[in-house]
Scaffold this active site. Structure first.
Site, PDB file in Angstrom:
ATOM      1  N   CYS A  88       0.830  -1.211   0.000  1.00 49.76           N
ATOM      2  CA  CYS A  88       0.000   0.000   0.000  1.00 49.76           C
ATOM      3  C   CYS A  88       0.861   1.257   0.000  1.00 49.76           C
ATOM      4  O   CYS A  88       1.461   1.578  -1.021  1.00 49.76           O
ATOM      5  CB  CYS A  88      -0.977  -0.049   1.172  1.00 49.76           C
ATOM      6  SG  CYS A  88      -2.416   0.970   0.935  1.00 49.76           S
ATOM      7  N   HIS A 197      -3.558  -5.366   1.401  1.00 51.09           N
ATOM      8  CA  HIS A 197      -2.768  -5.670   2.590  1.00 51.09           C
ATOM      9  C   HIS A 197      -2.786  -7.150   2.950  1.00 51.09           C
ATOM     10  O   HIS A 197      -3.715  -7.604   3.639  1.00 51.09           O
ATOM     11  CB  HIS A 197      -3.319  -4.884   3.778  1.00 51.09           C
ATOM     12  CG  HIS A 197      -3.086  -3.413   3.707  1.00 51.09           C
ATOM     13  ND1 HIS A 197      -2.178  -2.767   4.502  1.00 51.09           N
ATOM     14  CD2 HIS A 197      -3.642  -2.454   2.933  1.00 51.09           C
ATOM     15  CE1 HIS A 197      -2.181  -1.474   4.236  1.00 51.09           C
ATOM     16  NE2 HIS A 197      -3.059  -1.258   3.280  1.00 51.09           N
ATOM     17  N   GLU A 199      -0.871  -8.567   5.097  1.00 48.05           N
ATOM     18  CA  GLU A 199      -0.553  -8.708   6.526  1.00 48.05           C
ATOM     19  C   GLU A 199      -1.803  -8.686   7.397  1.00 48.05           C
ATOM     20  O   GLU A 199      -1.760  -9.071   8.576  1.00 48.05           O
ATOM     21  CB  GLU A 199       0.429  -7.633   6.979  1.00 48.05           C
ATOM     22  CG  GLU A 199      -0.140  -6.254   7.247  1.00 48.05           C
ATOM     23  CD  GLU A 199      -0.422  -5.452   5.979  1.00 48.05           C
ATOM     24  OE1 GLU A 199      -0.398  -6.030   4.872  1.00 48.05           O
ATOM     25  OE2 GLU A 199      -0.685  -4.237   6.120  1.00 48.05           O
TER      26      GLU A 199
HETATM   27  N1  LIG Z   1      -3.365   1.752   4.042  1.00 53.49           N
HETATM   28  C1  LIG Z   1      -2.433   2.492   3.425  1.00 53.49           C
HETATM   29  O1  LIG Z   1      -1.234   2.188   3.397  1.00 53.49           O
HETATM   30  C2  LIG Z   1      -2.908   3.781   2.803  1.00 53.49           C
HETATM   31  C3  LIG Z   1      -1.901   4.332   1.802  1.00 53.49           C
HETATM   32  C4  LIG Z   1      -2.181   5.768   1.451  1.00 53.49           C
HETATM   33  N2  LIG Z   1      -2.130   6.579   2.679  1.00 53.49           N
HETATM   34  C5  LIG Z   1      -3.555   5.850   0.781  1.00 53.49           C
HETATM   35  O2  LIG Z   1      -4.509   6.264   1.415  1.00 53.49           O
HETATM   36  O3  LIG Z   1      -3.691   5.441  -0.367  1.00 53.49           O
END
Ligand SMILES: NC(=O)CC[C@H](N)C(=O)O
Length: 227
Positions: A88, A197, A199
């Site tokens: 992300c 994600h 994780e």
């Molecule tokens: N969950 C995250 O890593 C968000 C990544 C980034 N801040 C976004 O909103 O796209």
């Protein structure tokens, strides 16, 4: 010997502890790395975690790419020596660091998306996806505001031709990502960026599945994609 995998914490990182926990569950030894310390501590691989590094100011990842630790990480990753998984915000940092092509832009809906998300694993020829089988569908978590992957047509064709599309959104991209791309790899296959994600999908009790574990066990495999 237990694989030692660094997890970098930037100001604003949110999922660094979750990444460390996933690595521990997978059987690796997570090693805390600090953005301001240009020392990779001899780790075998690195995870750039999710979150809001430097508050997403300018653009997501645009400031984190200049963090002192990146002066060590980028050359090692670019050479193919160091496996790096950017999750992300970590994916955004990899693109801003030009370790991966393209960019992550505002979700097409202009809304932050937070949901369970099915992915189709397309390439298992990377350091982080060897535990999967091509075409396998997994259920992980998507939570981002700028998850819309874009690149010029020639770059998208190169990624497709080179088998470097690691994962696609099953059933179409909820954020507008071109060609439904959810994750890509560099030419060596040691650097992978993934918008969802994994994780958060490593324990039945706390996630929608345990499908994400494969990203972390892959790096431990004796046959892990060596570059
Ligand atoms: N969950 C995250 O890593 C968000 C990544 C980034 N801040 C976004 O909103 O796209």
């Amino acid at each position: 010997m237990t694989a030692r995998v660094g997890v970098v914490t930037f100001p604003g990182s949110l999922d660094d502890r979750d990444a460390a926990r996933a690595l521990r569950i997978a059987g690796a030894e997570p090693v805390a790395l600090w953005h301001a310390d240009p020392d990779l501590k001899g780790v075998d691989a690195v995870v750039l975690p999710g979150g809001f590094s430097y508050g997403d100011y300018l653009r997501c990842g645009a400031i984190a790419r200049f963090a002192p630790i990146m002066s060590e990480l980028v050359p090692a990753a670019r050479s193919g020596r160091l496996p790096v998984l950017g999750i992300c915000n970590g994916f955004q940092i990899l693109c801003e660091s030009h370790l991966l092509p393209g960019a992550l832009t505002r979700n097409a809906s202009r809304h932050f998306l937070n949901r369970d998300q099915r992915l189709r694993i397309e390439s298992t020829a990377t350091a982080w996806t060897g535990a999967y089988t091509p075409g396998e569908e997994v259920l992980v978590v998507l939570k981002s505001g700028e998850g819309n992957y874009v690149a010029d047509p020639a770059t998208l064709d190169d990624l497709e031709r080179g088998g470097r599309v690691v994962a696609r959104y099953a059933g179409g991209a909820p954020n507008g990502s071109q060609r439904d791309i959810a994750g890509i790899a560099n030419e060596h296959g040691n650097v992978v960026g993934l918008m969802p994600h994994p994780e958060h999908a490593v324990e039945a009790l706390t996630g929608p599945s345990v499908d994400g574990l494969g990203f972390f066990t892959s790096i431990l495999a004796p046959l892990a994609h060596s570059t």
